[in-house]
Design a protein around this motif. Structure first.
Motif, mmCIF file in Angstrom:
data_model
loop_
_atom_site.group_PDB
_atom_site.id
_atom_site.type_symbol
_atom_site.label_atom_id
_atom_site.label_comp_id
_atom_site.label_asym_id
_atom_site.label_seq_id
_atom_site.Cartn_x
_atom_site.Cartn_y
_atom_site.Cartn_z
ATOM 1 N N GLY A 187 52.755 41.958 29.397
ATOM 2 C CA GLY A 187 52.801 42.067 30.849
ATOM 3 C C GLY A 187 51.677 41.345 31.548
ATOM 4 O O GLY A 187 50.887 40.639 30.939
ATOM 5 N N HIS A 188 51.573 41.598 32.844
ATOM 6 C CA HIS A 188 50.587 40.930 33.684
ATOM 7 C C HIS A 188 49.290 41.717 33.702
ATOM 8 O O HIS A 188 49.057 42.550 34.570
ATOM 9 N N GLY A 189 48.425 41.489 32.780
ATOM 10 C CA GLY A 189 47.080 42.029 32.845
ATOM 11 C C GLY A 189 46.977 43.511 32.574
ATOM 12 O O GLY A 189 46.478 44.274 33.393
ATOM 13 N N SER A 190 47.425 43.944 31.423
ATOM 14 C CA SER A 190 47.283 45.349 31.072
ATOM 15 C C SER A 190 45.972 45.557 30.336
ATOM 16 O O SER A 190 45.336 44.631 29.873
ATOM 17 N N GLY A 191 45.565 46.819 30.212
ATOM 18 C CA GLY A 191 44.410 47.148 29.411
ATOM 19 C C GLY A 191 43.094 46.869 30.102
ATOM 20 O O GLY A 191 43.017 46.690 31.317
ATOM 21 N N PRO A 192 42.001 46.807 29.306
ATOM 22 C CA PRO A 192 40.655 46.678 29.875
ATOM 23 C C PRO A 192 40.339 45.296 30.445
ATOM 24 O O PRO A 192 39.286 45.117 31.051
ATOM 25 N N PHE A 240 41.929 43.747 32.835
ATOM 26 C CA PHE A 240 42.299 43.615 34.252
ATOM 27 C C PHE A 240 41.094 43.605 35.184
ATOM 28 O O PHE A 240 41.008 42.732 36.069
ATOM 29 N N PRO A 241 40.134 44.547 35.075
ATOM 30 C CA PRO A 241 38.997 44.509 36.009
ATOM 31 C C PRO A 241 38.204 43.209 35.944
ATOM 32 O O PRO A 241 37.777 42.684 36.983
ATOM 33 N N LEU A 242 37.993 42.671 34.736
ATOM 34 C CA LEU A 242 37.243 41.429 34.607
ATOM 35 C C LEU A 242 38.017 40.257 35.197
ATOM 36 O O LEU A 242 37.444 39.384 35.856
ATOM 37 N N ARG A 243 39.312 40.220 34.973
ATOM 38 C CA ARG A 243 40.149 39.162 35.542
ATOM 39 C C ARG A 243 40.085 39.190 37.075
ATOM 40 O O ARG A 243 39.938 38.151 37.722
ATOM 41 N N LEU A 275 45.326 34.033 39.259
ATOM 42 C CA LEU A 275 46.024 35.172 38.654
ATOM 43 C C LEU A 275 47.165 34.716 37.755
ATOM 44 O O LEU A 275 47.428 35.320 36.703
ATOM 45 N N HIS A 276 47.829 33.645 38.128
ATOM 46 C CA HIS A 276 48.911 33.121 37.289
ATOM 47 C C HIS A 276 48.374 32.434 36.031
ATOM 48 O O HIS A 276 49.095 32.320 35.039
ATOM 49 N N LEU A 277 47.125 31.982 36.067
ATOM 50 C CA LEU A 277 46.507 31.485 34.829
ATOM 51 C C LEU A 277 46.395 32.602 33.804
ATOM 52 O O LEU A 277 46.666 32.408 32.612
ATOM 53 N N TYR A 278 46.002 33.788 34.267
ATOM 54 C CA TYR A 278 45.921 34.926 33.356
ATOM 55 C C TYR A 278 47.307 35.365 32.892
ATOM 56 O O TYR A 278 47.477 35.815 31.755
ATOM 57 N N ALA A 279 48.300 35.256 33.777
ATOM 58 C CA ALA A 279 49.661 35.567 33.370
ATOM 59 C C ALA A 279 50.128 34.609 32.275
ATOM 60 O O ALA A 279 50.904 34.993 31.390
#
Length: 232
Positions: free
Chosen positions: A65-70, A72-75, A120-124
């Protein structure tokens, strides 16, 4: 007396960077200050993305998914840090003009929103490395949005409809993929925190773009009506 008043008016315009002409004389060339801060903001985003990208291989697994887990805050922090750093250059270079010209401020806001959503889409992209179609989709749109962040505030061509269409398409694609299983994904995507933040950014982008297009249309209307009045 008239000469003295004209001199004072000219001096006032010079002190304020010729503010009354900001609409008529749109500056289409980015200044060195703006460019330096914008590039550094983009580099901050890339540093955060690179660390996240390498972390995917370090743990030998890709989070779903889109940024689950720990992560997300750093992203989210790296995205906000990069966009905020880029904003400093624009504020330093154009603060009085932006206060007086609302349309110009909105165009900068749209550019920064594209910068945020592209990051954000880079992280996706990192989250979908195992899916060729999804990874390609996010790679293309992230690059497009990051490039648009450099174009939107300065282009002579008004591509607002194009930016509006791209943003609306991303929102629609998110809603569809979270509702039904579409080809070639084949599954219903999960609703993840990073995806929700991305859609909030895109909704805000649409609101600012619509407001910008309406205000520019209103500003053009008096000039069109004046040109239509025959000379007597």
């Amino acid at each position: 007396m008239l000469l003295e008043l004209a001199t004072r008016a000219a001096r006032r315009k010079l002190e304020w960077g010729v503010l009354p002409s900001t609409k008529a004389m749109w500056r289409t060339r980015i200044s060195m200050t703006e460019l330096a801060f914008l590039v550094c903001g983009l580099l901050i985003i890339f540093v955060g993305w690179t660390a996240d990208f390498l972390g995917v291989f370090e743990f030998a697994s890709s989070p779903g998914g889109h940024g689950s887990g720990p992560t997300f805050p750093l992203r989210l922090f790296m995205t906000m840090f990069g966009v905020s750093f880029a904003t400093i250059g624009v504020g330093f270079e154009n603060f009085p003009q932006i206060l007086q010209d609302g349309d110009r401020a909105k165009r900068y806001i749209v550019g920064f929103l594209f910068l945020a959503d592209g990051s954000l889409h880079l992280y996706a992209f990192n989250d979908h490395l195992g899916d060729l179609f999804s990874a390609t989709f996010f790679a293309l749109f992230s690059v497009l949005q990051l490039a648009a962040a450099f174009i939107i505030p300065y282009t002579r061509f008004r591509l607002d409809l194009a930016w509006l269409g791209i943003t609306a398409f991303l929102i629609l694609a998110y809603i569809v993929t979270r509702t039904v299983a579409v080809w070639p994904i084949g599954v219903v995507e999960e609703v993840e925190p990073l995806g929700v933040v991305s859609k909030l950014v895109e909704v805000l982008t649409i609101l600012v773009l619509v407001s910008l297009m309406q205000s520019e249309r209103t500003a053009r209307r008096p000039s069109v009506e004046a040109s239509a009045v025959p000379n007597r």
